[in-house]
Write a protein that holds these residues in place. Structure first.
Motif, PDB file in Angstrom:
ATOM      1  N   MET A  99       0.826  -1.203   0.000  1.00  0.00           N
ATOM      2  CA  MET A  99       0.000   0.000   0.000  1.00  0.00           C
ATOM      3  C   MET A  99       0.866   1.260   0.000  1.00  0.00           C
ATOM      4  SD  MET A  99      -3.307  -0.765   0.013  1.00  0.00           S
ATOM      5  CE  MET A  99      -4.248   0.454   0.909  1.00  0.00           C
ATOM      6  N   GLN A 100       1.977   1.220   0.737  1.00  0.00           N
ATOM      7  CA  GLN A 100       2.871   2.378   0.763  1.00  0.00           C
ATOM      8  C   GLN A 100       3.502   2.615  -0.608  1.00  0.00           C
ATOM      9  OE1 GLN A 100       5.682   2.667   4.091  1.00  0.00           O
ATOM     10  NE2 GLN A 100       4.360   1.289   5.251  1.00  0.00           N
ATOM     11  N   ILE A 101       3.890   1.525  -1.273  1.00  0.00           N
ATOM     12  CA  ILE A 101       4.475   1.650  -2.602  1.00  0.00           C
ATOM     13  C   ILE A 101       3.476   2.307  -3.554  1.00  0.00           C
ATOM     14  CG2 ILE A 101       5.247   0.354  -4.638  1.00  0.00           C
ATOM     15  CD1 ILE A 101       6.456  -1.703  -2.652  1.00  0.00           C
ATOM     16  N   LEU A 103       3.822   6.212  -5.114  1.00  0.00           N
ATOM     17  CA  LEU A 103       3.817   6.355  -6.571  1.00  0.00           C
ATOM     18  C   LEU A 103       2.683   7.277  -7.005  1.00  0.00           C
ATOM     19  CD1 LEU A 103       4.521   2.696  -7.787  1.00  0.00           C
ATOM     20  CD2 LEU A 103       6.064   4.652  -7.990  1.00  0.00           C
ATOM     21  N   SER A 104       1.527   7.152  -6.335  1.00  0.00           N
ATOM     22  CA  SER A 104       0.378   7.996  -6.693  1.00  0.00           C
ATOM     23  C   SER A 104       0.624   9.461  -6.355  1.00  0.00           C
ATOM     24  CB  SER A 104      -0.878   7.505  -5.972  1.00  0.00           C
ATOM     25  OG  SER A 104      -0.885   7.866  -4.599  1.00  0.00           O
ATOM     26  N   LYS A 105       1.562   9.719  -5.460  1.00  0.00           N
ATOM     27  CA  LYS A 105       1.896  11.094  -5.096  1.00  0.00           C
ATOM     28  C   LYS A 105       3.007  11.669  -5.967  1.00  0.00           C
ATOM     29  CE  LYS A 105      -1.116  11.560  -1.871  1.00  0.00           C
ATOM     30  NZ  LYS A 105      -2.259  12.476  -2.085  1.00  0.00           N
ATOM     31  N   GLY A 106       3.400  10.908  -6.975  1.00  0.00           N
ATOM     32  CA  GLY A 106       4.378  11.414  -7.924  1.00  0.00           C
ATOM     33  C   GLY A 106       5.813  11.024  -7.641  1.00  0.00           C
ATOM     34  N   GLU A 107       6.042  10.207  -6.620  1.00  0.00           N
ATOM     35  CA  GLU A 107       7.405   9.779  -6.334  1.00  0.00           C
ATOM     36  C   GLU A 107       7.886   8.784  -7.387  1.00  0.00           C
ATOM     37  OE1 GLU A 107       9.483  10.832  -4.168  1.00  0.00           O
ATOM     38  OE2 GLU A 107       8.243  11.964  -2.748  1.00  0.00           O
ATOM     39  N   THR A 115      10.177   5.552  -8.631  1.00  0.00           N
ATOM     40  CA  THR A 115      10.556   4.285  -7.990  1.00  0.00           C
ATOM     41  C   THR A 115      11.924   4.382  -7.332  1.00  0.00           C
ATOM     42  OG1 THR A 115       9.226   3.001  -9.551  1.00  0.00           O
ATOM     43  CG2 THR A 115      10.963   1.830  -8.375  1.00  0.00           C
ATOM     44  N   LYS A 116      12.854   5.093  -7.941  1.00  0.00           N
ATOM     45  CA  LYS A 116      14.208   5.193  -7.391  1.00  0.00           C
ATOM     46  C   LYS A 116      14.228   5.890  -6.036  1.00  0.00           C
ATOM     47  CE  LYS A 116      15.471   9.542  -9.729  1.00  0.00           C
ATOM     48  NZ  LYS A 116      16.416  10.179 -10.679  1.00  0.00           N
ATOM     49  N   ASN A 117      13.189   6.659  -5.733  1.00  0.00           N
ATOM     50  CA  ASN A 117      13.126   7.360  -4.444  1.00  0.00           C
ATOM     51  C   ASN A 117      12.416   6.560  -3.360  1.00  0.00           C
ATOM     52  OD1 ASN A 117      14.359   9.625  -5.602  1.00  0.00           O
ATOM     53  ND2 ASN A 117      12.388  10.495  -6.231  1.00  0.00           N
ATOM     54  N   LEU A 118      11.769   5.459  -3.726  1.00  0.00           N
ATOM     55  CA  LEU A 118      10.939   4.729  -2.764  1.00  0.00           C
ATOM     56  C   LEU A 118      11.711   4.122  -1.589  1.00  0.00           C
ATOM     57  CD1 LEU A 118       8.272   2.968  -5.024  1.00  0.00           C
ATOM     58  CD2 LEU A 118       8.097   5.117  -3.749  1.00  0.00           C
ATOM     59  N   PRO A 119      12.959   3.635  -1.773  1.00  0.00           N
ATOM     60  CA  PRO A 119      13.660   3.049  -0.624  1.00  0.00           C
ATOM     61  C   PRO A 119      13.864   4.006   0.547  1.00  0.00           C
ATOM     62  CG  PRO A 119      14.702   2.337  -2.650  1.00  0.00           C
ATOM     63  CD  PRO A 119      13.696   3.395  -3.037  1.00  0.00           C
ATOM     64  N   ARG A 120      13.820   5.324   0.312  1.00  0.00           N
ATOM     65  CA  ARG A 120      13.950   6.252   1.434  1.00  0.00           C
ATOM     66  C   ARG A 120      12.596   6.533   2.089  1.00  0.00           C
ATOM     67  NH1 ARG A 120      12.359  11.392   0.116  1.00  0.00           N
ATOM     68  NH2 ARG A 120      12.186  11.923  -2.103  1.00  0.00           N
ATOM     69  N   LEU A 121      11.534   6.037   1.472  1.00  0.00           N
ATOM     70  CA  LEU A 121      10.181   6.260   2.002  1.00  0.00           C
ATOM     71  C   LEU A 121       9.542   4.975   2.526  1.00  0.00           C
ATOM     72  CD1 LEU A 121       8.919   8.517  -0.929  1.00  0.00           C
ATOM     73  CD2 LEU A 121       9.524   9.298   1.376  1.00  0.00           C
ATOM     74  N   VAL A 122       9.931   3.849   1.946  1.00  0.00           N
ATOM     75  CA  VAL A 122       9.396   2.539   2.329  1.00  0.00           C
ATOM     76  C   VAL A 122      10.565   1.679   2.807  1.00  0.00           C
ATOM     77  CG1 VAL A 122       8.098   0.530   1.510  1.00  0.00           C
ATOM     78  CG2 VAL A 122       7.639   2.790   0.520  1.00  0.00           C
ATOM     79  N   TYR A 125       2.626  -6.617 -17.819  1.00  0.00           N
ATOM     80  CA  TYR A 125       3.636  -5.830 -18.534  1.00  0.00           C
ATOM     81  C   TYR A 125       3.235  -4.357 -18.577  1.00  0.00           C
ATOM     82  CZ  TYR A 125       4.814 -10.545 -19.907  1.00  0.00           C
ATOM     83  OH  TYR A 125       5.127 -11.880 -19.878  1.00  0.00           O
ATOM     84  N   GLY A 126       2.387  -3.956 -17.653  1.00  0.00           N
ATOM     85  CA  GLY A 126       1.881  -2.594 -17.641  1.00  0.00           C
ATOM     86  C   GLY A 126       2.858  -1.590 -17.052  1.00  0.00           C
ATOM     87  N   SER A 127       2.585  -0.339 -17.286  1.00  0.00           N
ATOM     88  CA  SER A 127       3.391   0.754 -16.747  1.00  0.00           C
ATOM     89  C   SER A 127       2.968   1.057 -15.314  1.00  0.00           C
ATOM     90  CB  SER A 127       3.195   2.006 -17.607  1.00  0.00           C
ATOM     91  OG  SER A 127       1.840   2.447 -17.513  1.00  0.00           O
ATOM     92  N   ASP A 128       3.732   1.909 -14.654  1.00  0.00           N
ATOM     93  CA  ASP A 128       3.346   2.338 -13.313  1.00  0.00           C
ATOM     94  C   ASP A 128       2.021   3.100 -13.349  1.00  0.00           C
ATOM     95  OD1 ASP A 128       5.629   1.187 -12.386  1.00  0.00           O
ATOM     96  OD2 ASP A 128       6.639   3.048 -11.809  1.00  0.00           O
ATOM     97  N   LYS A 129       1.811   3.844 -14.411  1.00  0.00           N
ATOM     98  CA  LYS A 129       0.542   4.574 -14.545  1.00  0.00           C
ATOM     99  C   LYS A 129      -0.636   3.606 -14.614  1.00  0.00           C
ATOM    100  CE  LYS A 129      -2.040   7.911 -17.354  1.00  0.00           C
ATOM    101  NZ  LYS A 129      -3.255   7.059 -17.321  1.00  0.00           N
ATOM    102  N   GLN A 130      -0.459   2.525 -15.362  1.00  0.00           N
ATOM    103  CA  GLN A 130      -1.523   1.525 -15.445  1.00  0.00           C
ATOM    104  C   GLN A 130      -1.748   0.854 -14.089  1.00  0.00           C
ATOM    105  OE1 GLN A 130       0.394  -0.379 -18.953  1.00  0.00           O
ATOM    106  NE2 GLN A 130      -1.685  -0.502 -19.791  1.00  0.00           N
ATOM    107  N   LEU A 131      -0.670   0.615 -13.371  1.00  0.00           N
ATOM    108  CA  LEU A 131      -0.785   0.048 -12.020  1.00  0.00           C
ATOM    109  C   LEU A 131      -1.621   0.962 -11.135  1.00  0.00           C
ATOM    110  CD1 LEU A 131       0.003  -1.857  -9.675  1.00  0.00           C
ATOM    111  CD2 LEU A 131       2.117  -0.532  -9.429  1.00  0.00           C
ATOM    112  N   LEU A 132      -1.343   2.257 -11.194  1.00  0.00           N
ATOM    113  CA  LEU A 132      -2.080   3.214 -10.373  1.00  0.00           C
ATOM    114  C   LEU A 132      -3.536   3.325 -10.820  1.00  0.00           C
ATOM    115  CD1 LEU A 132       0.577   6.060  -9.991  1.00  0.00           C
ATOM    116  CD2 LEU A 132      -0.018   4.279  -8.344  1.00  0.00           C
TER     117      LEU A 132
END
Length: 221
Positions: free
Chosen positions: A163-165, A169-173, A175-182, A204-211
Motif C-alpha cells: 500500500m505504501q508503494i 507512486l500515486s503522489k508522484g514519487e 521508484t528510485k526514491n521509494l527506498p527512502r520512504l518505504v 507488462y503494464g506501466s506504473d501509470k496503469q498500475l495506479l
C-alpha cells in the motif's frame, strides 16, 4: 446506571456522521456517538480518550492520508487502531464493491463488522452495533456474497508495504526514491511492483496503469 458505549464514526463526509449519529441515538441504544472527518482527527480523538476509550469505530476505507503521510488511508488507519487500541472493535463501512478489495480488507483488518454503504438501513446499522458489542461478528449480506465470489484472490494479499508503494507512486514519487520512504530495498520494491501488476491483470503494464487499476479497485483515492 450503565454508562453509554462510546462510538467513533470516521468518514470524510460530515453528513454521513450526522446521519449515523441521528439513527443510532434514536435507536434506543445507550450510546455516545462522536465523529472524525479524516485520519488526523480520528487519531487525535482516539489518543485523547484513553480513559474512556471508544468501544467501537465505524471505519471508512476511502479516506485521504494523514498530513504526514504516515497513515496512507482508511485501511492503514485500521491497522493503527488494531495496534494502538486492541480493545476497540472495528466496523468497516464502505462504498467499495470490488471483490478483491473487500477480501483484502477482511484479511488485513479482520473487522468485527463490515457494511456496504449502499445497503444500509436503520435496522442494519443498529443490528450491526448490537451484534458487535455483544462480541459477535456482523457482515452484511453483500459483503458475504462479494467475499464468496473472490476465491481466485485467496493467495493474494496487498499488505501495508504494498500500500505504501502504491501510495507514494500515486503522489508522484519515482521508484528510485521509494527506498527512502518505504523500508524495503530497491530489488524488493521492484519485485512487489511486478507481483502487483500481475495480479491486477497488467503483468507488462506501466506504473501509470498500475495506479489506474489500484485507483479503480479502491486501494488509493
Amino acid at each position: 446506571m450503565t454508562p453509554k458505549a462510546s462510538i467513533l464514526v470516521i468518514d470524510d463526509h460530515p453528513i454521513t456522521i450526522t446521519g449515523y449519529k441521528t439513527c443510532l441515538e434514536d435507536s434506543g441504544l445507550s450510546l455516545h456517538i462522536d465523529g472524525a472527518c479524516n485520519c488526523d482527527e480520528a487519531i487525535n480523538k482516539l489518543n485523547n480518550t484513553k480513559s474512556n476509550f471508544f468501544k467501537m469505530v465505524f471505519l471508512d476505507i476511502k479516506l485521504p492520508s494523514s498530513k504526514t503521510s504516515k497513515i496512507t488511508g482508511g485501511e492503514d488507519l485500521g491497522l493503527f487502531i488494531r495496534k494502538q487500541f486492541p480493545e476497540t472493535k472495528i466496523i468497516v463501512h464502505t462504498s467499495l464493491r470490488d471483490e478483491q478489495r473487500i477480501t483484502n480488507i477482511i484479511k488485513s483488518l479482520s473487522p468485527e463488522g463490515f457494511l456496504i454503504k449502499s445497503d444500509l438501513s436503520i435496522k442494519i446499522l443498529s443490528d450491526s452495533v448490537i451484534t458487535v458489542l455483544e462480541g459477535n461478528k456482523y457482515y452484511s449480506d453483500s459483503v458475504r456474497n462479494l467475499s464468496k465470489q473472490s476465491t481466485s484472490y485467496d493467495d493474494f494479499f496487498v499488505d501495508s508495504l504494498d500500500m505504501q508503494i502504491i501510495y507514494f507512486l500515486s503522489k508522484g514519487e519515482l521508484t528510485k526514491n521509494l527506498p527512502r520512504l518505504v523500508p524495503l530495498s530497491m530489488a524488493t520494491i521492484e519485485r512487489r511492483k511486478k507481483r502487483l501488476k500481475t495480479v491486477f491483470g497488467i503483468p507488462y503494464g506501466s506504473d501509470k496503469q498500475l495506479l489506474d487499476v489500484a485507483r479503480e479497485k479502491g486501494y488509493i483515492l
